[in-house]
Design an enzyme around this catalytic site. Structure first.
Site, short mmCIF file in Angstrom:
data_model
loop_
_atom_site.label_atom_id
_atom_site.label_comp_id
_atom_site.label_asym_id
_atom_site.label_seq_id
_atom_site.Cartn_x
_atom_site.Cartn_y
_atom_site.Cartn_z
N TYR A 75 -3.40 8.45 9.10
CA TYR A 75 -2.13 7.99 8.55
C TYR A 75 -1.28 7.43 9.69
O TYR A 75 -0.83 6.32 9.90
CB TYR A 75 -1.22 8.76 7.53
CG TYR A 75 0.25 8.38 7.28
CD1 TYR A 75 0.46 7.62 6.24
CD2 TYR A 75 1.31 9.00 7.90
CE1 TYR A 75 1.80 7.18 5.99
CE2 TYR A 75 2.60 8.58 7.52
CZ TYR A 75 2.78 7.71 6.66
OH TYR A 75 3.89 7.47 6.22
N SER B 147 6.62 5.04 10.44
CA SER B 147 6.90 6.23 10.57
C SER B 147 7.21 6.79 12.09
O SER B 147 6.54 6.49 12.91
CB SER B 147 5.72 7.09 10.23
OG SER B 147 5.75 8.28 10.02
P1 NAP Z 1 5.88 6.32 -2.60
O1 NAP Z 1 6.88 6.99 -3.19
O2 NAP Z 1 4.64 7.10 -2.50
O3 NAP Z 1 5.83 4.95 -3.04
C1 NAP Z 1 4.64 4.15 -2.80
C2 NAP Z 1 4.94 2.69 -3.36
O4 NAP Z 1 3.92 2.05 -2.87
C3 NAP Z 1 4.93 2.50 -4.94
O5 NAP Z 1 5.72 1.50 -4.94
C4 NAP Z 1 3.44 2.28 -5.08
O6 NAP Z 1 3.27 1.39 -6.18
C5 NAP Z 1 3.09 1.44 -3.72
N1 NAP Z 1 1.81 1.54 -3.36
C6 NAP Z 1 0.76 2.58 -3.19
N2 NAP Z 1 -0.13 2.18 -2.65
C7 NAP Z 1 -0.55 0.89 -3.06
C8 NAP Z 1 -1.44 0.03 -2.98
N3 NAP Z 1 -2.91 0.44 -2.55
N4 NAP Z 1 -1.33 -1.39 -3.27
C9 NAP Z 1 0.17 -1.56 -3.77
N5 NAP Z 1 1.09 -0.70 -3.82
C10 NAP Z 1 0.85 0.49 -3.54
O7 NAP Z 1 6.10 6.13 -0.97
P2 NAP Z 1 7.47 6.40 -0.18
O8 NAP Z 1 7.55 7.55 0.33
O9 NAP Z 1 8.63 5.62 -0.78
O10 NAP Z 1 7.12 5.39 1.32
C11 NAP Z 1 7.39 4.07 1.53
C12 NAP Z 1 6.96 3.73 3.04
O11 NAP Z 1 7.85 4.56 3.92
C13 NAP Z 1 5.56 4.01 3.30
O12 NAP Z 1 5.16 2.81 4.28
C14 NAP Z 1 5.47 5.22 3.96
O13 NAP Z 1 4.35 5.27 4.82
C15 NAP Z 1 6.68 5.04 4.80
N6 NAP Z 1 7.39 6.48 5.17
C16 NAP Z 1 7.46 7.56 4.15
C17 NAP Z 1 8.12 8.59 4.41
C18 NAP Z 1 8.53 9.64 3.61
O14 NAP Z 1 8.79 10.73 4.11
N7 NAP Z 1 8.41 9.57 2.21
C19 NAP Z 1 8.12 8.86 5.81
C20 NAP Z 1 7.77 7.98 6.81
C21 NAP Z 1 7.43 6.79 6.33
P3 NAP Z 1 2.77 2.30 -7.61
O15 NAP Z 1 4.24 2.93 -7.97
O16 NAP Z 1 2.40 1.32 -8.72
O17 NAP Z 1 1.84 3.46 -7.24
#
Ligand code: NAP
Length: 254
Positions: A160, A147
């Site tokens: 986080y 991130s």
């Molecule tokens: P998201 O939309 O919240 O999706 C999370 C995904 O991870 C889903 O597939 C979820 O599965 C799975 N997951 C969550 N908790 C889990 C657990 N305990 N065990 C197994 N699977 C789990 O997340 P996102 O925004 O796409 O983020 C993806 C990555 O990018 C993460 O590493 C996040 O930290 C990073 N990131 C995101 C942003 C942003 O702005 N979105 C910014 C910086 C970094 P289910 O569908 O089954 O719940």
């Protein structure tokens, strides 16, 4: 033929958001993709259907991370499915994308929040890599989704950001450790991306405009912006890059 034809990939957290986009892009490049998720069967099936419609190959793995036996549950499914589909249990590409977030400034942090975030985002990830090293092919790829909150102070989500800082350190050390096997290890660091993780922050148009203004391009990132970078790192074209932190934030707070 795509750049990843004949390769196998595991994308954690592939049911939604950035993970879904990464899985779709890797599959479009020809990889057989294991779509890992925690509990959202509907969203996971939707990702699988989208890949099917695009003519790609994928399968589902349900395994909640952060609970006892998590890595064993995940990896036995992965090995069984890969063996059935390819007659080998070997993996070429591991994308560690699944994570949980949590807004809390220093005075709001609780031991439970600390433990939950470090267990899912750091502990499970490390032990997944440890297990994967038995079947990851020489010349393979490990891509960790970090991130921009590790480059830009973001006290609103202190713990986080700390978990992602640990991931960056892991990336650097493992790159050195695994280079003799030709395995590259890199971290990709998004800024704000349109996903469920920050939907609550984008709900108000004024707040969404504020988030967009963090980027030099004055927009919130799209999951495909990240997926294309990951697909490059997964390909042979990135073979001379390892141990790197790639900012993928659209020039956030330059
Ligand atoms: P998201 O939309 O919240 O999706 C999370 C995904 O991870 C889903 O597939 C979820 O599965 C799975 N997951 C969550 N908790 C889990 C657990 N305990 N065990 C197994 N699977 C789990 O997340 P996102 O925004 O796409 O983020 C993806 C990555 O990018 C993460 O590493 C996040 O930290 C990073 N990131 C995101 C942003 C942003 O702005 N979105 C910014 C910086 C970094 P289910 O569908 O089954 O719940």
């Amino acid at each position: 033929m795509g750049t990843l034809a004949g390769k196998t990939a595991l994308v954690t957290g592939a049911s939604r958001g950035i993970g879904r986009a990464i899985a779709r892009t890797l599959a479009a490049e020809g990889a057989l993709v294991a779509l890992h998720y925690a509990a959202n069967d509907h969203a996971a099936q939707e990702t699988l259907d989208l890949i099917d419609q695009d003519g790609g190959q994928a399968f589902l793995i349900r395994a909640e991370l952060g609970i006892p036996g998590d890595i064993h549950t995940l990896y036995t499914q992965l090995e069984d499915e890969l063996t059935q589909r390819t007659t080998s249990r070997h993996l070429d590409i591991l994308v560690n994308n699944a994570a949980v977030s949590g807004s809390a400034r220093i005075h709001e942090v609780t031991p439970d929040l600390f433990d939950r975030l470090f267990t899912v985002n750091t502990r499970s990830l490390l032990f997944l890599i440890q297990r994967a090293l038995n079947t990851l092919r020489d010349g393979g790829r490990i891509i960790n989704i970090s991130s921009a909150a590790t480059r830009i102070a973001y006290p609103e989500s202190l713990v986080y950001a700390m978990t992602k800082g640990a991931l960056n350190t892991l990336t650097l050390a493992l790159a050195k450790e695994l280079a003799p096997r030709g395995i590259t290890v890199n971290a990709v660091a998004p800024g704000f991306v349109e996903t469920d993780m920050n939907a609550h922050k984008r709900a108000d148009p004024q707040a969404a405009a504020h988030l967009a203004a963090w980027s030099a391009f004055n927009r919130i990132g799209h999951p495909d912006d990240i997926a294309d970078i990951v697909a490059f790192l997964a390909s042979d074209a990135s073979r001379w890059i390892t141990g790197q932190y790639l900012d993928a934030s659209g020039g956030t707070r330059l």
